[in-house]
Design an enzyme around this catalytic site. Structure first.
Site, PDB file in Angstrom:
ATOM      1  N   PHE A 112       0.878  -1.172   0.169  1.00 26.53           N
ATOM      2  CA  PHE A 112      -0.021  -0.041  -0.073  1.00 26.53           C
ATOM      3  C   PHE A 112       0.920   1.452   0.107  1.00 26.53           C
ATOM      4  O   PHE A 112       0.832   2.045  -1.029  1.00 26.53           O
ATOM      5  CB  PHE A 112      -0.750  -0.029   1.181  1.00 26.53           C
ATOM      6  CG  PHE A 112      -1.413   1.413   1.679  1.00 26.53           C
ATOM      7  CD1 PHE A 112      -2.042   2.158   0.881  1.00 26.53           C
ATOM      8  CD2 PHE A 112      -1.063   1.624   3.111  1.00 26.53           C
ATOM      9  CE1 PHE A 112      -2.469   3.442   1.337  1.00 26.53           C
ATOM     10  CE2 PHE A 112      -1.637   3.234   3.200  1.00 26.53           C
ATOM     11  CZ  PHE A 112      -2.231   3.768   2.697  1.00 26.53           C
ATOM     12  N   TYR A 126       5.586  -7.744  15.688  1.00 24.87           N
ATOM     13  CA  TYR A 126       5.715  -6.372  15.053  1.00 24.87           C
ATOM     14  C   TYR A 126       6.367  -5.266  15.752  1.00 24.87           C
ATOM     15  O   TYR A 126       7.452  -4.859  15.438  1.00 24.87           O
ATOM     16  CB  TYR A 126       4.303  -5.871  14.586  1.00 24.87           C
ATOM     17  CG  TYR A 126       4.293  -4.794  13.645  1.00 24.87           C
ATOM     18  CD1 TYR A 126       4.698  -4.901  12.337  1.00 24.87           C
ATOM     19  CD2 TYR A 126       3.913  -3.726  13.908  1.00 24.87           C
ATOM     20  CE1 TYR A 126       4.946  -3.796  11.427  1.00 24.87           C
ATOM     21  CE2 TYR A 126       3.837  -2.523  13.045  1.00 24.87           C
ATOM     22  CZ  TYR A 126       4.381  -2.565  11.745  1.00 24.87           C
ATOM     23  OH  TYR A 126       4.448  -1.606  10.737  1.00 24.87           O
ATOM     24  N   TYR A 156      24.703  -0.051  13.094  1.00 25.00           N
ATOM     25  CA  TYR A 156      25.342   0.241  11.794  1.00 25.00           C
ATOM     26  C   TYR A 156      25.923   1.718  11.788  1.00 25.00           C
ATOM     27  O   TYR A 156      26.740   1.873  11.279  1.00 25.00           O
ATOM     28  CB  TYR A 156      24.301  -0.180  10.529  1.00 25.00           C
ATOM     29  CG  TYR A 156      24.368  -1.591  10.421  1.00 25.00           C
ATOM     30  CD1 TYR A 156      25.086  -1.849   9.235  1.00 25.00           C
ATOM     31  CD2 TYR A 156      24.102  -2.612  11.318  1.00 25.00           C
ATOM     32  CE1 TYR A 156      25.157  -3.407   8.866  1.00 25.00           C
ATOM     33  CE2 TYR A 156      24.269  -4.053  10.842  1.00 25.00           C
ATOM     34  CZ  TYR A 156      24.735  -4.419   9.748  1.00 25.00           C
ATOM     35  OH  TYR A 156      24.986  -5.721   9.420  1.00 25.00           O
TER      36      TYR A 156
END
Length: 316
Positions: free
Chosen positions: A14, A147, A161
């Protein structure tokens, strides 16, 4: 001047498909990467004949070879509450292993990256509106944990990172977004209500309907994502993207019934475990750093969404 190449992971979803469309309109070359688990081919069917658009069917959880790009948008994750029960491992690994793979890619290609996090990292908040400094109230073992917590760890990984490899990574915490191309069975409140109302079915409200959400129309959200990517000097930043139009679920149900001219009523069911009672972004940081705000009113956005759903649901 060289054309910017943008890689959109989850580009057939979406939100991803609207982003791909916006980037092409801006003159970019776009590489859409999607395994079509929840993304739909119909979402990008109008883009495939553009020579600047490339669609790659791949799963970012796997070691895949991707063409080089200057920009990476990581939108690859199932986000529907309906999927939290059926695909918890898929979701958890997409936001952890998949995020690592895209970070490695960004390091190797010296690309700038936007990681699509979520308002769900705030859990059921004890602070409102929710600023980026709020660490949240998340049940890591609950039904939404696959989630919520994987998105939180994804954010932790981006910081690691940045610190170790000096990658230019920015994080968007996305609040409830709606618009055309959402799946009718998505499980989120606006597509559910609109689908039910267009079929003259009763609208299902969980709890007593007093819980609140804030709703951002998809084109506004896409503009926010692009501003976050394209604004220099924001490496390492995390920014809320959403609209501060908090309203109760019950008032939304009444609004949708009225706008759809539906012969529907509201029925109530038990509130799901860990369902947040309040959700409203503090967007001052987005205004200050991006000069961005969501301008589309809920009335205008719902009109466009209902029109699109009506065409999809009743197409001959």
């Amino acid at each position: 001047m060289a054309t910017t190449v943008s890689l959109v992971a989850g580009g057939a979803g979406f939100l991803g498909s609207h982003l791909c469309e916006s980037l092409l309109d801006a003159g970019n070359e776009v590489v859409c990467v999607d395994n079509f688990g929840s993304g739909r081919r119909t979402n990008i069917s109008h883009l495939v004949d553009d020579h600047r658009f490339q669609s790659i069917e791949a799963d970012i959880r796997d070691a895949v070879t991707l063409p080089p790009a200057e920009e990476v948008y990581h939108l690859a994750s199932r986000a529907s509450p309906a999927d939290f029960t059926d695909f918890p491992v898929d979701i958890a690994l997409t936001n952890t292993r998949g995020t690592r793979n895209l970070l490695d890619y960004a390091v190797a290609t010296d690309a700038r990256m936007v990681y699509a996090s979520t308002s769900e990292v705030y859990g059921d908040p004890e602070v409102s509106p929710q600023p980026e400094t709020y660490n949240g109230n998340v049940n890591i073992r609950g039904p939404r944990g696959c989630y919520d917590e994987s998105k939180r760890f994804g954010e932790t990984l981006t910081v690691a990172y940045r610190d170790e490899y000096d990658v230019d990574i920015r994080t968007a915490r996305i609040f409830n977004t709606y618009g055309p191309r959402m799946r009718p069975d998505d499980g989120r409140v606006i597509p559910t209500f609109v689908s039910q109302a267009l079929h003259d079915e009763d609208l299902t409200v969980y709890g007593d309907g007093s819980q609140t959400r804030s709703f951002c129309y998809v084109t506004d959200l896409v503009n926010g994502l692009r501003s976050l990517m394209e604004t220099d000097g924001l490496a390492g930043e995390v920014i809320n993207l959403g609209r501060e139009n908090e309203r109760t679920i019950h008032s939304l149900a009444d609004m949708v019934i009225d706008m759809c001219d539906a012969n529907s009523t509201v029925v109530y069911e038990k509130l799901p475990e860990d369902d947040p009672l309040q959700r409203r972004p503090d967007t001052r940081k987005a205004a200050d750093l991006l000069s961005w705000q969501a301008d589309t009113t809920l009335q205008s956005g719902l009109e466009l969404t209902i029109e699109s759903f009506r065409g999809d649901l009743f197409a001959e």
